[in-house]
Design a protein around this motif. Structure first.
Motif, short mmCIF file in Angstrom:
data_model
loop_
_atom_site.label_atom_id
_atom_site.label_comp_id
_atom_site.label_asym_id
_atom_site.label_seq_id
_atom_site.Cartn_x
_atom_site.Cartn_y
_atom_site.Cartn_z
N ALA A 1 0.65 -1.35 -0.13
CA ALA A 1 0.28 -0.04 0.12
C ALA A 1 0.85 1.36 -0.39
N ILE A 2 2.17 1.45 0.44
CA ILE A 2 3.00 2.19 1.04
C ILE A 2 3.74 2.84 -0.67
N SER A 3 3.81 1.53 -1.13
CA SER A 3 4.39 1.42 -2.78
C SER A 3 3.26 2.17 -3.70
N ALA A 4 2.45 1.80 -3.96
CA ALA A 4 1.21 1.87 -4.43
C ALA A 4 0.75 3.32 -4.23
N GLN A 5 0.73 3.37 -3.05
CA GLN A 5 0.16 5.48 -2.81
C GLN A 5 1.22 5.72 -3.88
N GLY A 6 2.51 6.19 -4.50
CA GLY A 6 3.17 6.36 -4.76
C GLY A 6 2.59 6.53 -6.28
N LEU B 1 17.33 3.49 5.73
CA LEU B 1 16.55 3.82 5.95
C LEU B 1 15.87 4.94 4.64
N ILE B 2 16.83 5.97 5.53
CA ILE B 2 16.81 6.87 4.91
C ILE B 2 16.99 7.36 3.34
N PHE C 1 4.71 -5.00 13.07
CA PHE C 1 3.75 -4.71 12.07
C PHE C 1 3.61 -2.84 12.53
N TYR C 2 3.74 -2.90 13.53
CA TYR C 2 3.47 -1.03 13.93
C TYR C 2 4.22 -0.06 12.98
N LEU C 3 6.17 -1.47 12.75
CA LEU C 3 6.90 -0.26 12.45
C LEU C 3 6.14 0.64 11.00
N VAL C 4 5.50 -0.46 10.28
CA VAL C 4 5.40 -0.70 8.31
C VAL C 4 3.44 0.35 9.06
N LEU C 5 2.88 0.17 10.09
CA LEU C 5 1.53 1.04 9.93
C LEU C 5 2.20 2.20 10.78
N GLY C 6 3.15 2.34 11.01
CA GLY C 6 3.39 3.71 11.71
C GLY C 6 3.71 4.39 10.17
N CYS C 7 4.79 3.90 9.37
CA CYS C 7 4.67 4.16 8.33
C CYS C 7 3.32 4.12 7.01
N LEU C 8 3.06 3.56 7.09
CA LEU C 8 1.80 3.85 6.29
C LEU C 8 1.01 5.05 6.40
N LEU C 9 0.42 5.18 7.62
CA LEU C 9 -0.29 6.68 8.32
C LEU C 9 0.46 8.05 7.66
N GLY D 1 10.38 3.60 -2.96
CA GLY D 1 11.94 3.32 -1.30
C GLY D 1 11.56 2.99 -0.58
N LEU D 2 10.71 3.81 0.39
CA LEU D 2 10.20 3.62 1.41
C LEU D 2 9.70 2.18 1.55
N GLY D 3 8.86 1.96 0.35
CA GLY D 3 7.58 0.26 0.62
C GLY D 3 8.97 -0.88 0.53
N GLY D 4 10.30 -0.53 -0.34
CA GLY D 4 11.10 -1.20 -0.47
C GLY D 4 12.54 -1.67 0.34
#
Lengths: 316, 247
Positions: A37-42, A83-84, A156-164, A215-218
């Motif tokens: 979802a993060i990648s697709a949002q881009g 990550l950065i 899960f919480y890391l990915v959820l935080g990134c998605l939000l 990139g973040l998704g990757g």
């Protein structure tokens, strides 16, 4: 109701791992859905808001993922720096592909981005540092502030935080001056130029932001799946991301999340025996969505919410 | 204000505009008329750098040759289009607001922190004022696609006016309008002129042109064949033969 819904959804999301403690594989797929979802949002921003097309979006995921994995494994840098770094390198490639996009449109742009995807995977296959055709294995899990997020539950919480964060940024960006300029460019390039919008700059911006999300998704994919191979990021995966965006609802904020969950969960939970069936199922869904739901599956929610609204108005 | 010097535009072997010379004076309504294919819209497109040309176009004595299209708005030039170029996914208010793109200041931090620059008080007031001028106050929340064609033209006009241009280029604004809408449009254009804005108008409707123009340039086959006041032009035999028609 509109304000409470995201809070309710967030509370449910926070408790998902508690409910699914006994099924870590399901949490793994939920994490994967969120990463998609993060990648697709881009891609959603690039296609749905800026009106550009990309058939090589998975390449930016590959660039982010490989960069981060190499920074951690070969240069022993902390995850947060990796990550950065992954996001920045993906952005740099966004600029590279953004330049031809300034002169290309439609099919030609699609072919150019497709070629980029192929070039990236081909280069990765040939480099020693990326593990070549063998891929990168045993990529360490993400670690934050000295804590290693080894299991799916903590990730899960890391990915959820990134998605939000991605959804929050996208939501704000769409409403901002730049977001409005991108939408104007999508609606009428001639009109946009006439009102003083620098089309070249905004096309580049769209590619940079889209690449940053990919990139973040990757990065999250690399450290969550712990294995990278160039074939994972080929044309097939780019088409998957495109299908997720269209099925969920192109140009909508939450559509891609819906599309990703449907794509990943249904596909993986139906099991390998029913793989052929899932292909057919998604093919049918895609055709039905294109024919009857131009704003994707999220349109169903819009219609329901509009019906409630009109009922409320009638009652008043 | 606008000085077109030896302007020529070629599309392959076709000469769309041939060594055109014309001057648009400040605070006037200057019309550019001629039969279909005379090269009127091509002149607009040359000003906007949509087509390559030879010769020069000066705005306030500055050459526009190397000014990119998006830079013209900031210089004080705005335009409308023969075929509308509205942003149909946005409301009338947002369409007008985007006319302020070059002057509305923002940065990446404002963009990602959710600051909607166009909802700021000063900008809202500007939009309201221009909407009032063209009669769109009640329609700010509407989507242009659902509005009559004449009203959509007003939206485009409002978008062109909101940034306080010095020179306004209007490409066939009266095309497709009924007579009441044309009268309304004429009234607005005269009010715009009163506010000190110079108008360069391409128009086929001779009623509109004759009623509001201070000066008219007539083109035929890419060349200027006459120039003068509405009275002078309407009596020019060459113009009558080429455009107005012989009785």
């Amino acid at each position: 109701m509109k304000k409470i819904t995201p809070i309710i959804l967030l509370i449910i999301a926070l408790f998902i791992p508690v409910f699914l403690r006994e099924r870590p594989s399901l949490i793994y797929y939920i994490n994967l859905s969120m990463i998609y979802a993060i990648s697709a949002q881009g891609l959603n921003l690039l296609m749905g808001i800026a009106g550009q097309i990309s058939l090589g979006h998975a390449a930016f995921m590959a660039i982010g993922g490989y960069t981060s994995a190499i920074l951690v494994m070969s240069f022993h840098l902390p995850f947060i720096i990796a990550l950065i770094g992954g996001i920045l390198v993906a952005c740099a490639f966004g600029v590279i592909i953004g330049f031809p996009a300034l002169r290309l449109k439609g099919f030609y742009l699609a072919i150019a981005t497709l070629a980029l995807g192929n070039v990236v995977t081909d280069i990765i296959k040939r480099l020693k540092i990326t593990g070549g055709d063998y891929g990168l294995r045993n990529i360490p899990p993400p670690s934050l502030f000295g804590f290693e997020l080894q299991n799916n539950l903590s990730q899960f919480y890391l990915v959820l935080g990134c998605l939000l964060l991605v959804i929050f940024v996208t939501r704000n960006f769409i409403k901002s001056k730049s977001g409005m300029a991108l939408q104007a460019m999508r609606d009428s390039e001639t009109g946009a130029r006439a009102v003083g919008i620098n089309i070249s700059n905004y096309k580049l911006l769209a590619f940079i932001v889209a690449s940053a999300f990919a990139g973040l998704g990757g990065v999250l994919y690399a450290h969550s799946v712990t294995y990278l191979h160039p074939t994972n990021f080929g044309l097939g995966f780019s088409i998957d991301l495109l299908a997720i965006t269209i099925i969920g609802g192109i140009g909508t904020l939450w559509g891609v999340v819906l599309g990703s969950f449907l794509w990943v969960l249904v596909r993986n939970l139906m099991g390998t025996g029913l793989e052929v069936l899932t292909g057919v199922l998604f093919g049918v869904i895609l055709i039905l969505v294109v024919l009857f739901l131009p704003r994707g599956l999220s349109e169903i929610f819009f219609r329901i919410s509009n019906r409630f609204k009109s009922k409320e108005v009638q009652e008043k | 204000m606008l000085d077109i010097k030896d302007l020529s535009v070629h599309f392959g072997s076709l000469i769309a505009v041939n060594t055109l010379n014309m001057k648009v004076s400040e605070n006037t309504i200057h019309s550019l008329i001629g039969p279909n294919g005379a090269g009127k819209t091509t002149v607009f497109n040359a000003i906007y750098n949509f087509v390559p040309y030879t010769g020069d176009i000066l705005f306030k004595e500055k050459s526009l040759k190397h000014v990119p299209t998006h830079g013209l708005s900031q210089m004080g030039i705005s335009r409308t289009f023969q075929n509308l170029s509205l942003f149909y996914s946005m409301t009338v208010e947002h369409n007008i607001a985007l006319g302020l793109h070059p002057t509305a200041k923002s940065n990446i931090f404002k963009d990602i922190s959710g600051v909607n620059i166009y909802s700021q008080k000063g900008i809202k007031e500007k939009i309201k004022s221009v909407a009032e001028l063209v009669g769109l106050t009640q329609l700010l929340n509407a989507y242009p696609l659902f509005l009559p064609y004449g009203t959509q033209k007003l939206v485009e006009l409002a978008r062109a006016l909101v940034n306080d241009p010095q020179l306004l280029l209007l490409d066939e604004p009266a095309a497709g309008l009924n007579s009441a809408e044309k009268d309304y449009f004429k009234k607005i254009l005269l009010e715009v002129k009163k506010r000190g804005i110079t108008i360069l108008l391409v128009e086929h409707d001779m009623g509109v042109v004759m009623d509001i123009s201070d000066l008219i340039t007539v083109m035929n086959f890419g060349e200027k064949i006459a120039e003068g006041t509405p009275e002078e032009v309407s009596e020019n035999p060459e113009v009558i033969q080429a455009y107005l028609g012989v009785e």
